[in-house]
Enzyme design. Sequence first.
Site, PDB file in Angstrom:
ATOM      1  N   SER A 149       0.793  -1.100   0.053  1.00  0.00           N
ATOM      2  CA  SER A 149      -0.014  -0.074   0.143  1.00  0.00           C
ATOM      3  C   SER A 149       1.022   1.180  -0.139  1.00  0.00           C
ATOM      4  O   SER A 149       2.245   1.341   0.197  1.00  0.00           O
ATOM      5  CB  SER A 149      -0.933  -0.113   1.196  1.00  0.00           C
ATOM      6  OG  SER A 149      -0.386   0.072   2.460  1.00  0.00           O
ATOM      7  N   CYS A 201      10.258   0.965   2.670  1.00  0.00           N
ATOM      8  CA  CYS A 201       8.778   1.822   2.872  1.00  0.00           C
ATOM      9  C   CYS A 201       7.977   1.474   3.906  1.00  0.00           C
ATOM     10  O   CYS A 201       6.928   2.196   4.367  1.00  0.00           O
ATOM     11  CB  CYS A 201       7.986   1.812   1.457  1.00  0.00           C
ATOM     12  SG  CYS A 201       8.503   2.679   0.257  1.00  0.00           S
ATOM     13  N   TYR A 251       8.807   8.975  16.552  1.00  0.00           N
ATOM     14  CA  TYR A 251       8.473   8.797  15.058  1.00  0.00           C
ATOM     15  C   TYR A 251       9.701   9.708  14.650  1.00  0.00           C
ATOM     16  O   TYR A 251      10.467   9.214  13.648  1.00  0.00           O
ATOM     17  CB  TYR A 251       7.206   9.278  14.668  1.00  0.00           C
ATOM     18  CG  TYR A 251       7.278   9.141  13.087  1.00  0.00           C
ATOM     19  CD1 TYR A 251       7.123   8.126  12.397  1.00  0.00           C
ATOM     20  CD2 TYR A 251       7.339  10.432  12.325  1.00  0.00           C
ATOM     21  CE1 TYR A 251       7.121   8.170  11.037  1.00  0.00           C
ATOM     22  CE2 TYR A 251       7.254  10.500  10.961  1.00  0.00           C
ATOM     23  CZ  TYR A 251       7.066   9.207  10.146  1.00  0.00           C
ATOM     24  OH  TYR A 251       6.962   9.148   8.940  1.00  0.00           O
ATOM     25  N   LYS A 305      13.218   8.231  12.383  1.00  0.00           N
ATOM     26  CA  LYS A 305      13.505   8.850  11.170  1.00  0.00           C
ATOM     27  C   LYS A 305      15.004   9.664  11.198  1.00  0.00           C
ATOM     28  O   LYS A 305      15.497   9.687  10.143  1.00  0.00           O
ATOM     29  CB  LYS A 305      12.445   9.570  10.776  1.00  0.00           C
ATOM     30  CG  LYS A 305      11.072   8.912  10.391  1.00  0.00           C
ATOM     31  CD  LYS A 305      11.179   7.855   9.673  1.00  0.00           C
ATOM     32  CE  LYS A 305      10.063   7.148   9.095  1.00  0.00           C
ATOM     33  NZ  LYS A 305       9.994   5.842   7.994  1.00  0.00           N
ATOM     34  N   PHE A 335       2.123  13.311   2.650  1.00  0.00           N
ATOM     35  CA  PHE A 335       1.923  12.278   1.439  1.00  0.00           C
ATOM     36  C   PHE A 335       0.388  11.745   1.593  1.00  0.00           C
ATOM     37  O   PHE A 335       0.133  11.378   2.821  1.00  0.00           O
ATOM     38  CB  PHE A 335       2.843  11.385   0.985  1.00  0.00           C
ATOM     39  CG  PHE A 335       3.679  11.930   0.093  1.00  0.00           C
ATOM     40  CD1 PHE A 335       3.930  11.646  -1.164  1.00  0.00           C
ATOM     41  CD2 PHE A 335       4.430  12.891   0.625  1.00  0.00           C
ATOM     42  CE1 PHE A 335       4.729  12.149  -1.982  1.00  0.00           C
ATOM     43  CE2 PHE A 335       5.494  13.259  -0.480  1.00  0.00           C
ATOM     44  CZ  PHE A 335       5.782  13.112  -1.501  1.00  0.00           C
TER      45      PHE A 335
END
Length: 253
Positions: free
Chosen positions: A15, A84, A159, A163, A192
Amino acid sequence: MLAKDVVAVITGGASGLGEATARTLAAAGAKVAILDMNLDAAQAVAADIGGIAVQCNVADAASAEAAFAQVRSSLGLCGIAVNCAGIAPPGKIVGKEGPLPLSDFDRVIQVNLVGSFNILRLASNDMAQREPNADGERGVIINTASVAAYEGQIGQAAYAASKGGVVSMTLPAARELARHGIRVNTIAPGIFMTPMMAGLPEAVQESLAATVPFPPRLGKPEEYASLAAHIVANPMLNGEVIRLDAALRMAPR
């Protein structure tokens, strides 16, 4: 590197950004393997693009090792890897119910950072065994970070840390793997339209889109995939973290 006939492993490929990348690389002639926790969704995408689907927990060494073994058996040695897979649960350091459970922080680090390194180490081991092209290139690895690595918002400590780790390991990984002819780059997307974003109320989506300078909208997964395909094709892109954010700079909240 030309993607045609090269084995491409895409994590989180069932996805969102991963699916778009899998479709783009398959259209370029790559032999695509979709690694995802959701095997049914991965199989649906794989069937549509002529690839294979493998269930994989990127944060688990044995699961990822078994997945790569299956890919090698079915398609051959990995030559392109795109990370991803990821999670982004919000959580304040000190909330209404007290401090953030350490297990919540650890889970995000395990999936986003440890999971990315897990795939990087296995993919590069495969790539080092491939025959080099005319440039001496054997493989390309693309990790996914986030603009939160630079401007993490309130509730994004875990998070942003995960990252930020992905950003920080890009250059040393590229330097170390250069002797094998393997390039390592990272894409740091802004906001996004992913399945997680699509689940938010339309008013919230519009509010987020309004914070983006230009174009003033959410990014499309196909735009991430387009950049990933360009990184694969451009041999001079190495050790870079590329922001894909339409000039967005995240506010504190």
